[in-house]
Scaffold this active site. Structure first.
Site, PDB file in Angstrom:
ATOM      1  N   GLY A 107      -8.450   6.898   9.810  1.00  0.00           N
ATOM      2  CA  GLY A 107      -9.437   5.864  10.096  1.00  0.00           C
ATOM      3  C   GLY A 107     -10.240   5.549   8.838  1.00  0.00           C
TER       4      GLY A 107
ATOM      5  CG  LEU B  91      -5.757   7.432   0.034  1.00  0.00           C
ATOM      6  CD1 LEU B  91      -5.981   8.939   0.106  1.00  0.00           C
ATOM      7  CD2 LEU B  91      -5.138   7.066  -1.300  1.00  0.00           C
TER       8      LEU B  91
ATOM      9  NE  ARG C 262      -7.188  -0.691  -4.907  1.00  0.00           N
ATOM     10  CZ  ARG C 262      -7.433  -1.976  -4.967  1.00  0.00           C
ATOM     11  NH1 ARG C 262      -7.473  -2.716  -3.880  1.00  0.00           N
ATOM     12  NH2 ARG C 262      -7.629  -2.564  -6.127  1.00  0.00           N
TER      13      ARG C 262
ATOM     14  NE  ARG D 127      -3.410  -0.301   2.655  1.00  0.00           N
ATOM     15  CZ  ARG D 127      -4.496  -0.675   1.981  1.00  0.00           C
ATOM     16  NH1 ARG D 127      -5.102   0.162   1.181  1.00  0.00           N
ATOM     17  NH2 ARG D 127      -4.984  -1.886   2.109  1.00  0.00           N
TER      18      ARG D 127
ATOM     19  CG  ASP E 267     -15.612   5.912   5.298  1.00  0.00           C
ATOM     20  OD1 ASP E 267     -14.960   6.615   4.506  1.00  0.00           O
ATOM     21  OD2 ASP E 267     -16.089   4.815   4.983  1.00  0.00           O
TER      22      ASP E 267
ATOM     23  CG  ASN F 263     -14.109   9.413   0.948  1.00  0.00           C
ATOM     24  OD1 ASN F 263     -14.303   9.256  -0.263  1.00  0.00           O
ATOM     25  ND2 ASN F 263     -14.245   8.431   1.812  1.00  0.00           N
ATOM     26  CB  THR F 264     -18.425  11.576  -1.620  1.00  0.00           C
ATOM     27  OG1 THR F 264     -18.000  10.545  -2.516  1.00  0.00           O
ATOM     28  CG2 THR F 264     -18.024  12.926  -2.189  1.00  0.00           C
ATOM     29  CG  HIS F 265     -19.367   6.952   3.438  1.00  0.00           C
ATOM     30  ND1 HIS F 265     -18.645   5.843   3.030  1.00  0.00           N
ATOM     31  CD2 HIS F 265     -20.307   6.500   4.301  1.00  0.00           C
ATOM     32  CE1 HIS F 265     -19.118   4.780   3.653  1.00  0.00           C
ATOM     33  NE2 HIS F 265     -20.123   5.141   4.426  1.00  0.00           N
TER      34      HIS F 265
ATOM     35  CG  ASP G 122      -9.556  10.433  10.213  1.00  0.00           C
ATOM     36  OD1 ASP G 122      -9.865   9.397   9.586  1.00  0.00           O
ATOM     37  OD2 ASP G 122     -10.061  10.743  11.311  1.00  0.00           O
TER      38      ASP G 122
HETATM   39  C1  GRF Z   1     -20.218   6.874  -4.419  1.00  0.00           C
HETATM   40  O1  GRF Z   1     -21.398   6.508  -3.771  1.00  0.00           O
HETATM   41  C2  GRF Z   1     -19.095   7.030  -3.434  1.00  0.00           C
HETATM   42  O2  GRF Z   1     -19.430   7.672  -2.272  1.00  0.00           O
HETATM   43  C3  GRF Z   1     -18.789   5.595  -3.163  1.00  0.00           C
HETATM   44  O3  GRF Z   1     -18.740   5.042  -4.460  1.00  0.00           O
HETATM   45  C4  GRF Z   1     -19.667   5.740  -5.259  1.00  0.00           C
HETATM   46  C5  GRF Z   1     -18.955   6.232  -6.475  1.00  0.00           C
HETATM   47  O4  GRF Z   1     -19.825   6.364  -7.542  1.00  0.00           O
HETATM   48  N1  GRF Z   1     -17.625   5.412  -2.379  1.00  0.00           N
HETATM   49  P1  GRF Z   1     -19.349   6.954  -8.931  1.00  0.00           P
HETATM   50  O5  GRF Z   1     -18.113   6.197  -9.363  1.00  0.00           O
HETATM   51  O6  GRF Z   1     -19.094   8.417  -8.739  1.00  0.00           O
HETATM   52  O7  GRF Z   1     -20.488   6.723  -9.860  1.00  0.00           O
END
Ligand code: GRF
Length: 194
Positions: free
Chosen positions: A142, A92, A90, A64, A144, A106-108, A140
């Site tokens: 962790g 990081l 992945r 990694r 998420d 990051n989006t979740h 960070d």
């Molecule tokens: C999103 O829901 C993101 O938060 C998650 O994977 C998805 C990515 O979707 N980790 P895309 O590749 O932008 O369509």
């Protein structure tokens, strides 16, 4: 103008939404490079928009840390103000996170701290909750666990499967992401204070 690097693994629909937003003359951020850990379909969006891209294939590195060092080297070429993880599947390495945090977000697809990890949508369905959501966080070390910058609830419908629920969460993720990047760019949101 805030410069942004976006890292992806998948279809990049959230990336595309950010590219669309950044194409508007009054949006205060520009995407300067898109990176991926594999031949992600989403790299095609970068090409369509004339944005440079790079790929650092996960399986070609022995650790990694070695993979992350190459990602860091690619980012160093472009020197973005902000790194956005948008579906990068992945973790990081700590060296990379430590070098960039809090300028890495990051989006979740869940309402953190509920349902962290790679299967946030599936885990919400398995838990049988009636509401889940979408979050944008600072990365960070962790999984998420970083400071939450924006989040919004999404209802789970009785007939939802993982695909249907994720398809309703993603537009919310996109809206939150576009707004967070805009607020970082204008200085309305200070990541260092998050
Ligand atoms: C999103 O829901 C993101 O938060 C998650 O994977 C998805 C990515 O979707 N980790 P895309 O590749 O932008 O369509």
């Amino acid at each position: 103008m805030l410069t942004v690097a976006v890292l992806i693994s998948g279809t990049g629909s959230n990336l595309r939404a950010l590219l669309d937003a950044a194409d508007e003359p009054d949006y205060p951020a520009r995407i300067v490079v898109v990176g991926a850990d594999r031949e992600a379909d989403g790299l095609a969006h970068a090409e369509e928009y004339g944005i440079p891209s790079f790929m650092v294939p996960w399986e070609r590195f022995e650790s990694r840390s070695a993979w992350g060092a190459e990602v860091a080297a690619q980012l160093a070429v472009w020197q973005p103000d902000l790194v956005v993880l948008s579906g990068l599947m992945r973790l990081l390495p700590a060296e990379l996170v430590d070098a960039w945090s809090p300028r890495i977000i990051n989006t979740h697809p869940a309402y953190l701290p509920e349902f962290p990890g790679a299967h946030g949508v599936r885990d919400a369905l398995t838990a049988g909750v009636t509401q889940t959501g979408a979050s944008v966080i600072v990365v960070d070390n962790g999984v998420d666990t970083g400071p939450i910058l924006a989040q919004e609830r999404v209802f789970v419908l009785p007939d939802d499967d993982e695909h249907a629920l994720h398809a309703r969460i993603k537009p919310v993720e996109r809206r939150l992401l576009i707004d967070v990047v805009r607020r970082v760019a204008t200085g309305e949101l200070d990541l260092a204070a998050s």
